[in-house]
Design a protein around this motif. Sequence first.
Motif, mmCIF file in Angstrom:
data_model
loop_
_atom_site.group_PDB
_atom_site.id
_atom_site.type_symbol
_atom_site.label_atom_id
_atom_site.label_comp_id
_atom_site.label_asym_id
_atom_site.label_seq_id
_atom_site.Cartn_x
_atom_site.Cartn_y
_atom_site.Cartn_z
ATOM 1 N N LEU A 167 0.789 -1.229 0.077
ATOM 2 C CA LEU A 167 0.047 0.048 -0.078
ATOM 3 C C LEU A 167 0.959 1.105 0.004
ATOM 4 C CD1 LEU A 167 -2.746 -0.775 2.514
ATOM 5 C CD2 LEU A 167 -2.613 -1.306 -0.038
ATOM 6 N N ASP A 168 0.655 2.016 -0.910
ATOM 7 C CA ASP A 168 1.484 3.320 -1.191
ATOM 8 C C ASP A 168 0.649 4.596 -0.992
ATOM 9 O OD1 ASP A 168 2.767 5.365 -2.621
ATOM 10 O OD2 ASP A 168 4.208 3.679 -3.160
ATOM 11 N N GLY A 169 1.097 5.356 -0.076
ATOM 12 C CA GLY A 169 0.276 6.700 0.214
ATOM 13 C C GLY A 169 0.966 7.845 -0.308
ATOM 14 N N ARG A 170 1.747 7.887 -1.372
ATOM 15 C CA ARG A 170 2.170 8.995 -2.155
ATOM 16 C C ARG A 170 1.120 10.085 -2.458
ATOM 17 N NH1 ARG A 170 5.319 6.331 -7.020
ATOM 18 N NH2 ARG A 170 5.583 4.856 -5.456
ATOM 19 N N ASN A 171 -0.021 9.619 -2.701
ATOM 20 C CA ASN A 171 -0.936 10.581 -3.124
ATOM 21 C C ASN A 171 -1.789 11.171 -2.043
ATOM 22 O OD1 ASN A 171 -0.530 9.929 -5.897
ATOM 23 N ND2 ASN A 171 -2.175 8.517 -5.845
ATOM 24 N N GLN A 172 -1.372 10.664 -0.645
ATOM 25 C CA GLN A 172 -2.094 11.383 0.305
ATOM 26 C C GLN A 172 -1.145 12.198 1.110
ATOM 27 O OE1 GLN A 172 -2.527 7.716 2.827
ATOM 28 N NE2 GLN A 172 -4.765 7.765 2.455
ATOM 29 N N GLY A 173 0.104 12.363 0.381
ATOM 30 C CA GLY A 173 1.230 13.315 1.174
ATOM 31 C C GLY A 173 1.394 13.270 2.451
ATOM 32 N N MET A 183 -5.334 6.115 -1.057
ATOM 33 C CA MET A 183 -4.176 5.158 -0.725
ATOM 34 C C MET A 183 -4.114 4.240 -2.175
ATOM 35 S SD MET A 183 -1.690 3.676 1.115
ATOM 36 C CE MET A 183 -2.013 4.328 2.523
ATOM 37 N N THR A 184 -2.950 3.849 -2.642
ATOM 38 C CA THR A 184 -2.887 3.151 -3.762
ATOM 39 C C THR A 184 -2.349 1.760 -3.463
ATOM 40 O OG1 THR A 184 -0.662 3.901 -4.445
ATOM 41 C CG2 THR A 184 -2.590 5.326 -5.083
ATOM 42 N N LEU A 185 -2.350 0.888 -4.378
ATOM 43 C CA LEU A 185 -1.716 -0.447 -4.552
ATOM 44 C C LEU A 185 -0.846 -0.722 -5.418
ATOM 45 C CD1 LEU A 185 -1.966 -3.475 -3.216
ATOM 46 C CD2 LEU A 185 -3.449 -3.926 -5.035
ATOM 47 N N ARG A 186 0.417 -0.827 -4.932
ATOM 48 C CA ARG A 186 1.492 -0.953 -6.201
ATOM 49 C C ARG A 186 2.069 -2.199 -6.032
ATOM 50 N NH1 ARG A 186 1.873 4.232 -8.356
ATOM 51 N NH2 ARG A 186 3.745 3.828 -9.444
ATOM 52 N N TYR A 187 2.976 -2.649 -7.221
ATOM 53 C CA TYR A 187 3.912 -3.662 -7.339
ATOM 54 C C TYR A 187 5.277 -3.488 -7.792
ATOM 55 C CZ TYR A 187 5.416 -8.254 -9.104
ATOM 56 O OH TYR A 187 5.978 -9.530 -9.785
ATOM 57 N N GLU A 199 7.856 -1.505 -11.266
ATOM 58 C CA GLU A 199 6.934 -0.810 -10.502
ATOM 59 C C GLU A 199 5.847 -0.338 -11.206
ATOM 60 O OE1 GLU A 199 6.196 2.986 -7.675
ATOM 61 O OE2 GLU A 199 8.206 2.087 -7.708
ATOM 62 N N VAL A 200 4.475 -0.528 -10.845
ATOM 63 C CA VAL A 200 3.346 -0.136 -11.511
ATOM 64 C C VAL A 200 2.218 -0.328 -10.350
ATOM 65 C CG1 VAL A 200 2.886 -3.063 -11.480
ATOM 66 C CG2 VAL A 200 1.789 -1.270 -13.077
ATOM 67 N N GLU A 201 1.312 0.531 -10.710
ATOM 68 C CA GLU A 201 0.203 0.880 -10.045
ATOM 69 C C GLU A 201 -0.939 -0.213 -10.125
ATOM 70 O OE1 GLU A 201 -1.511 4.952 -8.556
ATOM 71 O OE2 GLU A 201 -3.030 4.101 -10.167
ATOM 72 N N LEU A 202 -1.558 -0.926 -9.229
ATOM 73 C CA LEU A 202 -2.415 -1.957 -9.678
ATOM 74 C C LEU A 202 -3.833 -1.453 -9.167
ATOM 75 C CD1 LEU A 202 -0.679 -5.237 -8.053
ATOM 76 C CD2 LEU A 202 -0.637 -4.132 -10.487
ATOM 77 N N ASP A 203 -4.027 -0.579 -8.442
ATOM 78 C CA ASP A 203 -5.165 0.053 -7.940
ATOM 79 C C ASP A 203 -5.321 1.511 -7.333
ATOM 80 O OD1 ASP A 203 -7.730 0.696 -6.893
ATOM 81 O OD2 ASP A 203 -8.361 -1.420 -6.623
ATOM 82 N N ALA A 204 -5.777 2.583 -7.730
ATOM 83 C CA ALA A 204 -5.638 3.868 -7.699
ATOM 84 C C ALA A 204 -6.360 4.210 -6.341
ATOM 85 C CB ALA A 204 -6.032 4.645 -8.801
ATOM 86 N N ARG A 205 -7.255 3.352 -5.817
ATOM 87 C CA ARG A 205 -7.999 3.682 -4.353
ATOM 88 C C ARG A 205 -8.080 2.552 -3.630
ATOM 89 N NH1 ARG A 205 -11.521 7.981 -2.894
ATOM 90 N NH2 ARG A 205 -13.020 7.197 -1.703
ATOM 91 N N GLU A 243 0.452 -13.558 -18.234
ATOM 92 C CA GLU A 243 1.185 -13.239 -19.410
ATOM 93 C C GLU A 243 1.774 -12.151 -19.460
ATOM 94 O OE1 GLU A 243 -0.999 -13.948 -23.046
ATOM 95 O OE2 GLU A 243 -1.055 -16.174 -22.389
ATOM 96 N N GLY A 244 2.485 -11.506 -18.100
ATOM 97 C CA GLY A 244 3.105 -10.474 -17.789
ATOM 98 C C GLY A 244 2.381 -9.098 -17.596
ATOM 99 N N ALA A 245 0.891 -9.184 -17.880
ATOM 100 C CA ALA A 245 0.131 -7.956 -17.618
ATOM 101 C C ALA A 245 -0.605 -8.284 -16.463
ATOM 102 C CB ALA A 245 -0.630 -7.644 -18.820
ATOM 103 N N TRP A 246 -1.123 -7.109 -15.652
ATOM 104 C CA TRP A 246 -2.018 -7.289 -14.831
ATOM 105 C C TRP A 246 -3.418 -6.982 -15.175
ATOM 106 C CZ3 TRP A 246 -0.679 -8.953 -9.814
ATOM 107 C CH2 TRP A 246 0.678 -9.121 -9.484
ATOM 108 N N THR A 247 -4.272 -7.658 -14.407
ATOM 109 C CA THR A 247 -5.653 -7.581 -14.720
ATOM 110 C C THR A 247 -6.323 -6.256 -13.927
ATOM 111 O OG1 THR A 247 -6.296 -8.975 -12.984
ATOM 112 C CG2 THR A 247 -5.996 -10.234 -14.983
ATOM 113 N N GLU A 248 -7.503 -6.114 -14.515
ATOM 114 C CA GLU A 248 -8.273 -4.912 -13.824
ATOM 115 C C GLU A 248 -8.703 -5.552 -12.451
ATOM 116 O OE1 GLU A 248 -9.074 -1.785 -14.361
ATOM 117 O OE2 GLU A 248 -7.348 -1.961 -15.877
ATOM 118 N N PRO A 249 -8.880 -4.848 -11.212
ATOM 119 C CA PRO A 249 -9.352 -5.439 -9.977
ATOM 120 C C PRO A 249 -10.758 -6.101 -10.053
ATOM 121 C CG PRO A 249 -8.346 -3.242 -9.756
ATOM 122 C CD PRO A 249 -8.646 -3.490 -11.066
#
Length: 397
Positions: A167-173, A183-187, A199-205, A243-249
């Motif tokens: 969980l990555d709070g960079r957008n929360q400051g 909060m975002t989910l990243r991998y 590094e990739v964002e998996l979910d923006a909220r 196959e190397g790509a992340w699905t939508e949540p």
Amino acid sequence: MPRRLLLLLAAALAACADAPAPEPDVEPPALADGEVAVPADSGAVAPRLTTGPDGQPVLSWVEPAGDGWALRMARWTGSGWAEPLTTDRGDDWFVNWADTPGVVVQSDGSVLSHTLLRHPGGSTYAYDVGVRTDGERRLLHTDGVAAEHGFVSGVALADGRAGLVWLDGRNQGAGHGHHSGAMTLRYATVGGDSAQTDEVELDARTCDCCPTAMVTTPSGPVVAYRDRSDDEVRDVAVVRQVEGAWTEPAIPHADGWRIEGCPVNGPALAAAGDHVALAWFAGGDSTRVWLSVSGDAGATWGDRVRVDGGAPLGRVGVALLADGSAAVSWLENVGDDAELRVRRVGADGSLRPAVTVATVDAGRSSGVPHVAALGDRALVAWTDSATATVRTAVVSP
């Protein structure tokens, strides 16, 4: 697992969908015997169970070390815990009951550790994720923002790297909680030099502070976490790498739990091949612990089955046993305390009586228990605030 067992389990789960879990016909069992001593010092907290390349459990925990803390780990020998190793230590760590450090044991036996480091000059909830293999510790994320970064889950990848989700709070400051930015989910992947890539964002909220879960399958990694909709529904979601790509949540089962704040109650995953088990807690008008299984690496899910005893606190764990059954752990409210329980959902759909492993504090001091498979038995780890240490036990649910 044989296809016939998968079909039997899927059919049985469909028949039991949304049904209350049966309670034992006999008196609840006494505290489970089979406790295994942990080579941890007084003050140890935050146990985690993972699996090494040999398929055997690995236990990690945090314990006081001088003016700081040390991340320790021990491997299962078949009859107990081996001598512990220190994988990292520091005096600038953020130590928390729910957001815990851990280790990933690679196919070559090397160990990657992830810890939580206070961001210099930041607020209480401004901390970073440090990762270390054999060399220098580096940061898992690259944003440099004084914000919350944590709730890490990791797996060993076939190419020798580790895959980590957080969980990555960079957008929360500098903010914290549901009144801040999302909060975002990243991998990302981490190699032997502790450097991260991809590094990739998996979910923006997402929910702000619920533990994540991650497993790897022959079809790719599977991640579970608590999502957060625009109208504050916080159901458990799953993303997969295909196959190397992340699905939508996707939400395997919509509970419709609306809560204006983080419940600090994340999901759990276990995998054996493409057979994946998902356990989670849901609140609202009534509280539940649910189990659902997938036979295709999380692409589709069977109907959910309720496993709790009627008054769960949550903090779930799950393991897949040798016969394809699932062992689900959770905390159940009992008076002023809580019981750490484990229930087995058989491959034939049967729900066995819950086994009580220990009585624990119902508050935060008991942390988040973990469970792992030992053949047809379950290995459980938890924090015992009464004795100020980490404990483990082998049970046959």
